[in-house]
Design an enzyme around this catalytic site. Structure first.
Site, mmCIF file in Angstrom:
data_model
loop_
_atom_site.group_PDB
_atom_site.id
_atom_site.type_symbol
_atom_site.label_atom_id
_atom_site.label_comp_id
_atom_site.label_asym_id
_atom_site.label_seq_id
_atom_site.Cartn_x
_atom_site.Cartn_y
_atom_site.Cartn_z
ATOM 1 N N GLY B 28 20.574 9.099 48.449
ATOM 2 C CA GLY B 28 19.212 8.698 48.117
ATOM 3 C C GLY B 28 18.971 7.282 48.573
ATOM 4 N N ASN B 29 17.705 6.906 48.689
ATOM 5 C CA ASN B 29 17.383 5.535 49.087
ATOM 6 C C ASN B 29 15.943 5.234 48.718
ATOM 7 O OD1 ASN B 29 15.812 6.575 51.570
ATOM 8 N ND2 ASN B 29 17.882 7.333 51.944
ATOM 9 N N SER B 75 19.984 5.776 56.919
ATOM 10 C CA SER B 75 19.726 6.656 58.068
ATOM 11 C C SER B 75 18.316 7.236 58.025
ATOM 12 C CB SER B 75 20.772 7.767 58.112
ATOM 13 O OG SER B 75 20.759 8.495 56.908
ATOM 14 N N HIS B 95 13.530 8.468 48.362
ATOM 15 C CA HIS B 95 14.051 9.736 48.877
ATOM 16 C C HIS B 95 15.326 10.054 48.108
ATOM 17 C CE1 HIS B 95 15.484 12.895 51.429
ATOM 18 N NE2 HIS B 95 16.460 12.195 51.942
ATOM 19 N N HIS B 97 18.137 13.547 46.847
ATOM 20 C CA HIS B 97 18.504 14.964 46.922
ATOM 21 C C HIS B 97 18.672 15.478 45.494
ATOM 22 C CE1 HIS B 97 19.924 15.327 51.375
ATOM 23 N NE2 HIS B 97 19.077 14.326 51.264
ATOM 24 N N ASP B 120 -0.635 16.110 34.596
ATOM 25 C CA ASP B 120 -0.752 14.685 34.279
ATOM 26 C C ASP B 120 -0.522 13.826 35.525
ATOM 27 O OD1 ASP B 120 -1.343 14.906 31.584
ATOM 28 O OD2 ASP B 120 0.746 14.810 30.939
ATOM 29 N N HIS B 171 15.257 20.514 53.244
ATOM 30 C CA HIS B 171 15.848 19.204 53.126
ATOM 31 C C HIS B 171 15.752 18.720 51.665
ATOM 32 C CE1 HIS B 171 16.101 14.865 54.978
ATOM 33 N NE2 HIS B 171 16.854 15.019 53.926
ATOM 34 N N TYR B 229 -5.192 6.946 28.971
ATOM 35 C CA TYR B 229 -3.752 6.926 28.730
ATOM 36 C C TYR B 229 -3.218 5.542 29.062
ATOM 37 C CZ TYR B 229 1.133 8.297 28.746
ATOM 38 O OH TYR B 229 2.476 8.389 28.470
#
Lengths: 231, 231, 231, 231
Positions: B28-29, B75, B95, B97, B120, B171, B229
């Site tokens: 992840g990034n 990457s 990003h 997974h 929501d 992906h 809210y």
């Protein structure tokens, strides 16, 4: 003192298993090899992780003879020994009964390559070796388990240097790598792949395998000669 | 010293990913942009979260050229760059997974809007972009991933300012927002929506999408001109 | 100073929600009433749990008018107010979007009473109220949600003193009790019941509801005049 | 002072239940017996785990009469008493409502032996006793639950010394062993087996039971006269 480095490496790798949620009680073991010495260090059998220390790691040669250590080595030691003996670049092996990977093994199915998480690590479905013939089971069981794994790779023309994981049907996963840390990493990756493949099929019973171009692209990002992942 | 604020922001946002259970290892990034400077700070590639620090965040311009930093950027950097370049209000992109969102992406299905938790945050099903054509994959892959995301929004006439999340087929998810913190928030919300949609369909294979009046009401509670809210 | 006791009670009960794994971010709220004063204390809207303190709890009367506090109360405050106003023994109310209970609400199904864990707390299937009519949604939505809950109980001839939980179709669960702590306890019990009912149906699509003698026995162990559970 | 050793043992075993994720609130209890004294120590009823201490464990004889302790013992005490009375080697008993094992009980199905994780501990499917007849339920319910368990073992010709776990249909699991620690160990193993069997069937609706040679091999590795697992 000669084996301290692999005992330390095996100890640290074994201690990763509970942290990564891959084992309940003592249902797993990791080994670390020194190929120049022709030996590997492995978890002692049935000792809880919280009681482990580097000096308790048992040192064994590639014919599964204990070389150093007073405790009995893991009951799966012979499987590790066979794989080290015949697959000559292995530096570490991990075996767990992690929940999702083991369930695929129990279901006796290969894990389909459904996405890029899988393709980042393997270009093929994760193979599930069939359960052994009865004479292999009744004989030198753990020794034969090693051959069962290698036979599966041979029959499918897989390269253990590229595919570093397998499910043994009705049993559980084995993973390996250049060292013990990489073997444990592969166990965690396999568990995540197995978990997501299970959910994927539940969401879409007709989910399709990843297409070849994507498989190639993602694997090469991480592993090809032109890889550009990592530092 | 000029980029410290976005390096700090990107660092803190990246460190949220493991805390929220959205990543395994380095899968992840997150990036944080300063639009006035025309750059963003992003996680370095393949560095474990426990080894990160603000100064390790790589600063990159919107054409994906490294502006500051000695490490190689994620990457996926080119995908971030394309989105910042063309979607001009984005301040952060994430990003991951994450398990359930990635499984929907692998199943190549939009996530149906089944309840108010979803409404929501979004008034539409979470879109799943189709996998790319082979020539895009073989070409400038991560760059094209950005266009694949934008094409999906264009074809469906979605507004990236209203819908801040997408699945890329086979992906994994991408999310965004006014800053990196909001992008990570959206990743966590998406994972929860994906998890509950999976269970909902298991409980009732004929579960119906939320009706329009409820969709409108819940979204406007949080986001409309008359939202009530929060503080 | 007059409302400190319910602010403290509401604060402690709200802080239980993340500990019990029942909320993501701010997706939940608990209130605690003092019926002699005709008011209740409730979580402020959209404030993260880690930033809460007892004095931030907003005090509101049973017509949803703010009596004390500078923050805006939870957007669900009117639902709480209606329930306190008409169900005259309630001392606490909890609302979450917990994963499994919310999924049953999204599936618009009652949760069948499959076992003694359920029967220890309720003698009936957990009711799922239908989504509201459009005019109710477009009108005073949160106020009407309270009536939707009460209407469901009236139609099914359920007693809110015996059944302390409901699913609002397409939305999420509400639970209540003699105080805020009991309301939160019921939210956690409901989530566990919802989780196990989902698995039960996956294991056996024809799973049968518990028979009446067992329902009666288990409920009376904990709740009847001859109860013998607890101290 | 005479019962301190089993109070301590029961206390420690009970405290394992929340650590192993096997209980919500007070939905479980463990007992530890001293057969020479003809008594066992058991968790008091409805007391939260965080409030337990060894001296709060209630000491009861095998006819369920309280011998020492001021608190009321677990509501399941009579079930424990019956099992200790008739199964003469038991040293500990555990009862939980753990998520997956309870779901199999609610589904009223035996857990099929799908893999070696199961075979390492049992050579048969985990039995699910049918729900009791109405007259047993209306009568001395917890006492009869003990007989329901023993009747199931008798009918299936199972040996409680070899199979240390059962599901009570529509209710939840009971496990036992030579001491309280082993009983809790078996509860955790059962939960893991139940979890994986659920996933296994989801992955492959036609999953086959383990073949007899593998069942025998794995059980004997851990339990036969030639066992070679552990130290």
């Amino acid at each position: 003192m000669k084996y301290e480095h692999i005992q330390q490496e095996a100890y640290e790798a074994n201690m990763q298993l509970p942290k990564l949620g891959l084992v309940l009680f003592t249902f797993g073991n990791v080994s670390a090899a020194d190929r120049s010495l022709g030996v590997f260090a492995i978890k002692p059998s049935g000792v809880p992780y919280e009681n482990l220390s580097p000096d308790k790691m048992v040192v064994v040669d590639f014919d599964a003879n204990v070389v150093e250590g007073t405790l009995r080595p893991s009951s799966d030691t012979k499987t590790h020994a066979v794989l080290y003996k015949y697959w000559e670049t292995l530096g570490g092996i991990a075996h767990t009964h992690s929940t999702y990977a083991t369930s695929w093994a129990q279901a006796q199915r290969d894990i389909p390559i459904f996405g890029t998480t899988h393709a980042d690590h393997n270009t093929v479905d994760i193979p599930c070796a069939p359960p052994m013939h009865d004479d292999m089971i009744k004989g030198n069981y753990e020794h034969e388990t090693g051959f069962q794994i290698m036979n599966c790779f041979n029959e499918r023309k897989l390269d253990y240097k590229e595919v570093e994981m397998i499910l043994v049907g009705n049993h559980a996963p084995f993973t390996w790598g250049k060292n013990a840390d990489k073997a444990v990493y592969n166990s965690a990756v396999l568990e995540q792949i197995a978990h997501m493949a299970f959910i994927t099929e539940s969401i879409n019973a007709d989910a399709q395998r990843l297409k070849e171009t994507l498989i190639k692209k993602h694997f090469e990002r991480k592993h090809g000669p032109d890889s550009y992942y990592g530092q």
